[in-house]
Scaffold this motif. Structure first.
Motif, short mmCIF file in Angstrom:
data_model
loop_
_atom_site.label_atom_id
_atom_site.label_comp_id
_atom_site.label_asym_id
_atom_site.label_seq_id
_atom_site.Cartn_x
_atom_site.Cartn_y
_atom_site.Cartn_z
N UNK A 85 0.81 -1.21 0.00
CA UNK A 85 0.00 0.00 0.00
C UNK A 85 0.85 1.27 0.00
N UNK A 86 1.88 1.27 0.81
CA UNK A 86 2.60 2.51 1.10
C UNK A 86 3.94 2.63 0.39
N UNK A 87 4.57 1.50 0.11
CA UNK A 87 5.93 1.53 -0.43
C UNK A 87 6.03 2.17 -1.82
N UNK A 88 5.05 2.04 -2.72
CA UNK A 88 5.20 2.68 -4.04
C UNK A 88 5.39 4.18 -3.97
N UNK A 89 4.74 4.82 -3.01
CA UNK A 89 4.87 6.28 -2.89
C UNK A 89 6.27 6.68 -2.43
N UNK A 90 6.85 5.82 -1.60
CA UNK A 90 8.21 6.08 -1.11
C UNK A 90 9.21 6.06 -2.26
N UNK A 91 8.89 5.29 -3.29
CA UNK A 91 9.77 5.19 -4.45
C UNK A 91 9.63 6.38 -5.40
N UNK A 92 8.40 6.85 -5.62
CA UNK A 92 8.12 7.84 -6.67
C UNK A 92 8.19 9.29 -6.19
N UNK A 93 7.58 9.57 -5.04
CA UNK A 93 7.38 10.96 -4.62
C UNK A 93 8.69 11.74 -4.42
N UNK A 94 9.78 11.13 -3.90
CA UNK A 94 11.01 11.92 -3.70
C UNK A 94 11.53 12.60 -4.97
N UNK A 95 11.34 11.98 -6.14
CA UNK A 95 11.77 12.61 -7.39
C UNK A 95 10.99 13.90 -7.65
N UNK A 96 9.67 13.83 -7.44
CA UNK A 96 8.82 15.00 -7.68
C UNK A 96 9.14 16.10 -6.67
N UNK A 97 9.32 15.70 -5.41
CA UNK A 97 9.65 16.65 -4.35
C UNK A 97 10.94 17.40 -4.68
N UNK A 186 20.86 25.37 -5.29
CA UNK A 186 21.82 24.28 -5.48
C UNK A 186 21.86 23.27 -4.34
N UNK A 187 21.88 23.75 -3.08
CA UNK A 187 21.96 22.76 -2.00
C UNK A 187 20.61 22.11 -1.73
N UNK A 188 19.51 22.75 -2.11
CA UNK A 188 18.21 22.09 -2.03
C UNK A 188 18.19 20.90 -2.99
N UNK A 189 18.81 21.06 -4.14
CA UNK A 189 18.90 19.97 -5.11
C UNK A 189 19.71 18.81 -4.53
N UNK A 190 20.79 19.13 -3.84
CA UNK A 190 21.61 18.08 -3.21
C UNK A 190 20.79 17.35 -2.15
N UNK A 191 20.03 18.10 -1.34
CA UNK A 191 19.16 17.47 -0.34
C UNK A 191 18.18 16.52 -1.01
N UNK A 192 17.63 16.94 -2.15
CA UNK A 192 16.66 16.10 -2.85
C UNK A 192 17.26 14.79 -3.32
#
Length: 457
Positions: A85-97, A186-192
């Motif tokens: 239920x929950x794991x797919x979002x953990x995979x996809x959302x960080x890229x969008x964030x 730039x460092x926000x991108x590194x955090x991402x």
């Protein structure tokens, strides 16, 4: 993923529990901490948006952010994939964030004032939705992975330690990083990128074991009706989550204004932010485990006692914080040591609520309950983010006018930094004295033992 202990009971590996903390408190939290501590100043002093307008932007964005929490929680609970239920979002959302957060701090030049407002409103709303889209499944995953109180406790505490580390880094070194890179982007991108890596590892190593099937056709509103309508006493917890958000958020969000304008010492911002950030780190790493051990794992008693101690510190600082820098530093440090652990302790209440609903209703509502907590927490964030700017605007705040603020604005900054947080401490204590799940702790313990025994068969 799991291993066997001497008694044959399946246990989560320590690695999985640590990875959960890194996914929650690594790059993901570095982004959130930067936004929480600096977004107001960034909007008014860098982007050039008037404080009153900025408060409206943040009010709209954070209100929608709060409203979409239950939607996202319900969607998570109804998601059916081979990964859970929950794991797919953990995979996809960080890229969008990562993309959205980068664009939020890009501050494109040449835009009119109206275009700046529109640009910032859109990306701040999208940022909040991305945070929701990752926070809900991360929180829901803990009770889905384990029913063992020790494992849950370790995960909650390690998560909050990682969050504290992230806040320490972001709150203390952001101004230095901006000076080095020339901007936030730039460092926000590194955090991402760090958030993407940590959440990918969590996706690969985690497993959802303890879930009860959700009726897909049942509307999300019915889930809310079951939780709140059938169990109205749980509203007490909504209030606690909201107050904890205000108390913690205002501590960081108002500190920059307090030091820059109330003390008229912008040169001390990094020092002061370092002090309270280290206090938060010690709160999570040392004080929270210490008090939980004293009170035998009772998060409710721990929070009541530490909020009382924190409130006393705030009262002292309200009346004397500007009279002596050593006093300000020492008592602010102690206040944070006692108060910051609330961010970890309130997640114990989420797990309690998930277990309580499973006991009473026979349903797994991890997502929707996590979302309700998120809704309440973000209502507090709404009050904090837009409220600070609205109060400053109403009292005649002038951006950049160090030494030139009027008496009303100066008084407001003192109330924001210490007065309102002290009130939050008092209210949290009052509502926790009415903790609604306490009478059912024994029944919940029996239910969890039964579920673990069934899993071992």
């Amino acid at each position: 993923m799991g291993n066997e202990n001497n008694g044959g009971e399946k246990r989560l590996s320590r690695g999985v529990m640590i990875v959960h903390g890194l996914s929650n408190g690594g790059g993901f939290m570095l982004i959130q901490a930067t936004v929480a501590s600096y977004i107001s100043v960034y909007m008014t002093d860098t982007v050039g948006i008037a404080a009153g307008t900025a408060s409206i932007i943040m009010l709209i964005a954070t209100l929608w952010d709060a409203v979409n929490d239950p939607i996202m929680g319900g969607i998570c609970d109804r998601t059916k994939t081979k990964w859970g239920r929950y794991r797919p979002y953990i995979l996809v959302v960080p890229f969008i964030l990562t993309v959205v957060s980068f664009l939020l701090f890009l501050n494109p030049q040449g835009l009119s004032d109206g275009a700046k407002v529109g640009y910032f409103t859109v990306f701040y709303i999208l940022y909040g939705m991305c945070v929701t889209g990752l926070t809900m499944p991360q929180l829901s995953l803990i009770p889905a992975m384990t029913k063992d109180d020790g494992e849950r406790g370790f995960m909650v505490q390690f998560d909050i330690i990682m969050i504290a580390v992230a806040f320490t880094i972001a709150s203390t070194f952001t101004t230095n990083l901006v000076n080095f890179f020339g901007s936030y982007a730039p460092f926000i991108l590194i955090y991402g990128v760090l958030a993407i890596i940590a959440n990918f590892i969590l996706f690969k190593t985690s497993e959802e074991k303890y879930v009860v099937e959700t009726e897909e056709k049942r509307p999300i509103t019915k889930d809310l009706a079951i939780i709140i309508g059938h169990h109205p006493k749980l509203i007490t917890l909504l209030i606690v989550w909201c107050l904890a958000s205000i108390g913690y958020g205002i501590m960081f969000s108002s500190s920059v204004y307090y030091v820059m304008y109330y003390l008229m010492r912008p040169d001390l911002i990094s020092i002061y932010m370092l002090i309270i950030s280290i206090g938060a780190l010690i709160s999570m790493m040392v004080f929270m485990p210490f008090f939980l051990k004293i009170f035998k794992g009772n998060a409710v008693t721990t929070m009541i006692v530490t909020q009382a101690l924190c409130g006393v510190c705030y009262v002292i600082l309200f009346f004397g914080g500007n009279k002596s820098l050593p006093l300000l530093y020492i008592v602010s440090f102690l206040a944070t040591c006692f108060g910051a652990m609330e961010q970890g302790l309130i997640n114990f209440f989420v797990n309690d609520t998930i277990d309580y609903i499973q006991l009473k209703e026979g349903l797994s509502m991890n997502g929707i309950i996590s979302a309700i907590k998120g809704f309440a927490y973000k209502m507090g964030s709404t009050a904090t983010s837009s409220g600070i700017l609205a109060i400053l605007a109403a009292t005649g705040y002038v951006a950049g006018a160090v030494g030139g603020q009027n008496a009303a604005t100066m008084a407001a900054m003192n109330w924001l930094r210490f007065g309102i947080p002290a009130i939050c401490c008092a209210l949290i204590i009052i509502f926790l004295l009415m903790y609604p799940i306490k009478p059912y702790w024994g029944e919940i313990a029996k239910m969890k033992e039964g579920m673990k025994a069934k899993d071992e068969q």
